[in-house]
Write an enzyme that holds these catalytic residues in place. Structure first.
Site, PDB file in Angstrom:
ATOM      1  N   TRP A  74      49.236  40.017  30.770  1.00 21.34           N
ATOM      2  CA  TRP A  74      49.504  40.056  29.339  1.00 21.34           C
ATOM      3  C   TRP A  74      48.356  39.543  28.483  1.00 21.34           C
ATOM      4  O   TRP A  74      48.328  39.770  27.278  1.00 21.34           O
ATOM      5  CB  TRP A  74      50.759  39.230  29.020  1.00 21.34           C
ATOM      6  CG  TRP A  74      50.756  37.858  29.634  1.00 21.34           C
ATOM      7  CD1 TRP A  74      51.388  37.465  30.771  1.00 21.34           C
ATOM      8  CD2 TRP A  74      50.056  36.699  29.155  1.00 21.34           C
ATOM      9  NE1 TRP A  74      51.133  36.143  31.035  1.00 21.34           N
ATOM     10  CE2 TRP A  74      50.322  35.660  30.056  1.00 21.34           C
ATOM     11  CE3 TRP A  74      49.240  36.441  28.048  1.00 21.34           C
ATOM     12  CZ2 TRP A  74      49.795  34.367  29.891  1.00 21.34           C
ATOM     13  CZ3 TRP A  74      48.713  35.170  27.880  1.00 21.34           C
ATOM     14  CH2 TRP A  74      48.997  34.151  28.798  1.00 21.34           C
ATOM     15  N   ASN A  75      47.393  38.827  29.082  1.00 20.45           N
ATOM     16  CA  ASN A  75      46.422  38.136  28.232  1.00 20.45           C
ATOM     17  C   ASN A  75      45.357  39.051  27.623  1.00 20.45           C
ATOM     18  O   ASN A  75      44.837  38.776  26.551  1.00 20.45           O
ATOM     19  CB  ASN A  75      45.776  36.954  28.975  1.00 20.45           C
ATOM     20  CG  ASN A  75      45.104  37.368  30.259  1.00 20.45           C
ATOM     21  OD1 ASN A  75      45.379  38.421  30.828  1.00 20.45           O
ATOM     22  ND2 ASN A  75      44.205  36.527  30.747  1.00 20.45           N
TER      23      ASN A  75
ATOM     24  N   LYS B  33      51.374  49.544  35.723  1.00 17.36           N
ATOM     25  CA  LYS B  33      52.522  48.684  35.450  1.00 17.36           C
ATOM     26  C   LYS B  33      52.018  47.503  34.627  1.00 17.36           C
ATOM     27  O   LYS B  33      51.495  46.533  35.159  1.00 17.36           O
ATOM     28  CB  LYS B  33      53.157  48.207  36.766  1.00 17.36           C
ATOM     29  CG  LYS B  33      54.614  47.737  36.638  1.00 17.36           C
ATOM     30  CD  LYS B  33      54.793  46.492  35.794  1.00 17.36           C
ATOM     31  CE  LYS B  33      54.193  45.258  36.439  1.00 17.36           C
ATOM     32  NZ  LYS B  33      54.346  44.034  35.524  1.00 17.36           N
TER      33      LYS B  33
ATOM     34  N   ALA C  98      52.165  44.158  31.987  1.00 17.97           N
ATOM     35  CA  ALA C  98      53.021  42.981  31.888  1.00 17.97           C
ATOM     36  C   ALA C  98      54.156  43.230  30.905  1.00 17.97           C
ATOM     37  O   ALA C  98      53.970  43.870  29.868  1.00 17.97           O
ATOM     38  CB  ALA C  98      52.201  41.771  31.443  1.00 17.97           C
TER      39      ALA C  98
ATOM     40  N   GLU D 154      42.126  40.438  41.315  1.00 20.75           N
ATOM     41  CA  GLU D 154      41.440  39.533  40.399  1.00 20.75           C
ATOM     42  C   GLU D 154      42.450  38.454  40.047  1.00 20.75           C
ATOM     43  O   GLU D 154      43.377  38.685  39.279  1.00 20.75           O
ATOM     44  CB  GLU D 154      40.959  40.306  39.172  1.00 20.75           C
ATOM     45  CG  GLU D 154      39.890  39.564  38.386  1.00 20.75           C
ATOM     46  CD  GLU D 154      40.472  38.654  37.314  1.00 20.75           C
ATOM     47  OE1 GLU D 154      40.535  37.421  37.580  1.00 20.75           O
ATOM     48  OE2 GLU D 154      40.846  39.146  36.262  1.00 20.75           O
ATOM     49  N   LEU D 155      42.247  37.270  40.642  1.00 13.87           N
ATOM     50  CA  LEU D 155      43.285  36.240  40.620  1.00 13.87           C
ATOM     51  C   LEU D 155      42.885  35.060  39.730  1.00 13.87           C
ATOM     52  O   LEU D 155      42.080  35.207  38.826  1.00 13.87           O
ATOM     53  CB  LEU D 155      43.590  35.808  42.051  1.00 13.87           C
ATOM     54  CG  LEU D 155      43.957  36.968  43.003  1.00 13.87           C
ATOM     55  CD1 LEU D 155      44.171  36.469  44.424  1.00 13.87           C
ATOM     56  CD2 LEU D 155      45.179  37.723  42.496  1.00 13.87           C
TER      57      LEU D 155
ATOM     58  N   CYS E 108      41.506  33.890  32.561  1.00 13.12           N
ATOM     59  CA  CYS E 108      41.145  33.390  33.885  1.00 13.12           C
ATOM     60  C   CYS E 108      39.717  32.873  33.910  1.00 13.12           C
ATOM     61  O   CYS E 108      39.352  32.070  34.766  1.00 13.12           O
ATOM     62  CB  CYS E 108      41.342  34.484  34.938  1.00 13.12           C
ATOM     63  SG  CYS E 108      40.419  35.992  34.596  1.00 13.12           S
TER      64      CYS E 108
ATOM     65  N   GLU F 288      45.381  25.900  36.714  1.00 13.88           N
ATOM     66  CA  GLU F 288      44.800  26.722  35.666  1.00 13.88           C
ATOM     67  C   GLU F 288      45.563  26.438  34.372  1.00 13.88           C
ATOM     68  O   GLU F 288      46.763  26.672  34.288  1.00 13.88           O
ATOM     69  CB  GLU F 288      44.918  28.200  36.061  1.00 13.88           C
ATOM     70  CG  GLU F 288      44.090  29.131  35.213  1.00 13.88           C
ATOM     71  CD  GLU F 288      44.057  30.548  35.781  1.00 13.88           C
ATOM     72  OE1 GLU F 288      43.142  31.291  35.423  1.00 13.88           O
ATOM     73  OE2 GLU F 288      44.947  30.894  36.577  1.00 13.88           O
TER      74      GLU F 288
END
Length: 502
Positions: A175-176, A199, A201, A275-276, A309, A406
């Site tokens: 969503w960011n 898909k 958020a 991408e975490l 992130c 985080e």
């Protein structure tokens, strides 16, 4: 001794009317985009989209379930052969048309991002420009699929290496950055010749749906891009990953969810790009230009209100300049104008949800309880919406949770250090390894430190590293693979080797 910078925890703004936000949102599609058509969810379910500035519902979109996801996979399969056979130049032309259409609608898209995500309008405008750049970059890369040809060392045959589309790709975005994360995945997939199902958020579905409509107008063939909005992300994505026609997963999100998806993908041996999460260290040596370092800190911490992130999560400042940096940085943070993103004079909008505010508040309270000193901020704003004050914490203890998690919010914990070896050890003491920031006038030292940092990206004397032309991704538990640059398209290509004799 650093003097505290006082702030008042009140919302200094006129409320943006719900009708204004809803008026922006009403121009976005609200149905699922499957096979080139806008369709209702098979079960007829819907869910509300919430404006984080007010907590008001501003739109209602379709809530897909597994049958809808399977319909999207079916549509992607029907379109796959023709899109794979489409000449690269034609794929390039379509992507370039997407680029131009996105720019034509840039202001409306920026406002749409603001009302469903909450970020300040200036941040949203920057995101739209960044998102459009992926269409342009991969329009250029679409005609540059790599290949090799040469004799085998034995001389017995020729070695031919080509690359072909990996197949149907499931793209799961956060969503960011609802526009940029969508285009960063869709553009290379299409450039490579893959069809896909996006898909987005559930917090920010409108931007993805709007981009889908622009791509339809740009001439993307039916079924090449499908968009499924849902509140049932777990079972919906799992069902797609267990369909043998799906061969690729690209996910941006938390490390915890990434681990779950990797397990799901293993059942069908689906190729994964992940991408975490991140826990970025921001290192300032005592020879750094302080003005540059503070400006870099504001960008690295406050881009997207800290909900990124890549956001600087831990500020390591060499002791000789600690007091000066802390004072200047806190003054800049305290001066930020907080309020609804659509208000033109505001620089910091709300966090995405009430849960996000509660998490940030918990981390700040834990740090203070363990000895941290509150320099500025440190509380949510009174009134409606999900606002939290820009916050700087000094003397943060090594056991504070805020140094391990985080943050995803406008909070900057500051820690002093003495030596280069010490700060490298501190910076690397995390399971994450996405990005790091180093500030020093000594380029030799900065490059040496960059080489020792366990992160996939390093910013030297700058607070932003993202670029469509650069490989974005991390080490350790911050992910697998890269997005952006030519590396991003390779994630959607299979390597084929042919041994040919004649």
């Amino acid at each position: 001794m650093v003097v505290n910078v006082k702030t008042t925890p009140t919302l200094e703004t006129t409320r943006v009317a719900p009708s204004q936000a809803a008026a922006v949102a009403c121009d976005a599609p609200s149905q699922l985009f499957i096979g080139g058509q806008w369709v209702a969810a098979k079960g007829g379910r819907t869910f509300d989209v919430i404006d984080p500035s007010t907590a008001d519902a501003i739109a209602t979109v379709c809530d897909a379930d597994i049958p809808d996801a399977m319909a999207a996979v079916e549509a992607a399969e029907k379109a796959a052969a023709a899109w794979k056979a489409t000449p690269p130049r034609r794929r390039s032309d379509v992507l370039m048309k997407c680029f131009h259409l996105l720019l034509e609608q840039a202001e409306w898209l920026a406002r749409l991002i603001t009302v469903e995500n909450g970020k300040a309008l200036a941040d949203a405008r920057s995101e739209v420009a960044y998102a459009a750049e992926f269409f342009r970059w991969y329009a250029e890369e679409a005609v540059r699929s790599p290949g090799e040809f040469g004799p085998a060392p034995s001389g017995a045959n020729q070695i031919i290496v080509s690359h072909e589309p990996i197949g149907i790709a499931v793209l799961v975005t956060p969503w960011n950055f609802p526009a940029a994360m969508a285009t960063r995945k869709i553009a290379p997939a299409l450039a490579a010749g893959c069809t896909c199902i996006l898909k987005p958020a559930a917090e920010t579905p409108l931007t993805a749906l709007a981009i889908g409509e622009l791509m339809r107008q740009a001439g993307v063939p039916a079924g090449v891009v499908n968009i499924v909005t849902t509140k049932r992300a777990g079972p919906v994505v799992s069902a797609m990953l267990h369909d043998k026609r799906v061969r690729k997963l690209s996910f941006t999100g938390s490390t915890g969810v990434g681990r779950i998806l990797l397990r799901e993908a293993a059942d069908q041996v689906v190729s994964c790009s992940m991408e975490l999460g991140g826990n970025a260290p921001f290192i300032v040596f005592d020879d750094a230009d302080l003005e540059t370092a503070v400006a870099g800190a504001m960008v690295a911490k406050m881009r997207n209100g800290g909900e990124a992130c890549t956001a600087a999560n831990r500020f390591y400042i060499q002791k000789r300049i600690l007091a000066d940096f802390t004072r200047r940085f806190a003054e800049e943070m305290a001066a930020l104008k907080v309020g609804p993103g659509l208000a033109a004079d505001k620089q910091l909008g709300p966090l995405i949800t009430e849960a996000a505010v509660a998490k940030v508040d918990r981390l700040v309270e834990d740090a203070v309880a363990k000895g941290a000193r509150l320099v500025t901020g440190g509380s949510r704003l009174s009134g409606e919406g999900f606002f939290y004050l820009p916050t700087v914490l000094a003397n943060v203890s090594a056991d504070a949770e805020i140094l391990r998690e985080e943050i995803f919010g406008p909070v900057a914990p500051i820690i002093a250090f003495d030596t280069e070896d010490e700060v490298v050890e501190l910076a690397n003491d995390t399971e994450y390894g996405l990005v790091s920031y180093v500030f020093s006038r000594d380029l030799k030292r900065a490059l040496a430190v960059a080489g020792r940092l366990e992160s996939g990206m390093v910013g030297i004397n700058r607070g932003v590293v993202s670029d469509a032309a650069a490989p974005f991704g991390g080490m350790k538990q911050s992910g697998l693979g890269r997005e952006g640059s030519h590396h991003g398209m390779l994630e959607y290509l299979e390597t084929k080797y042919i041994a040919a004799a004649w």
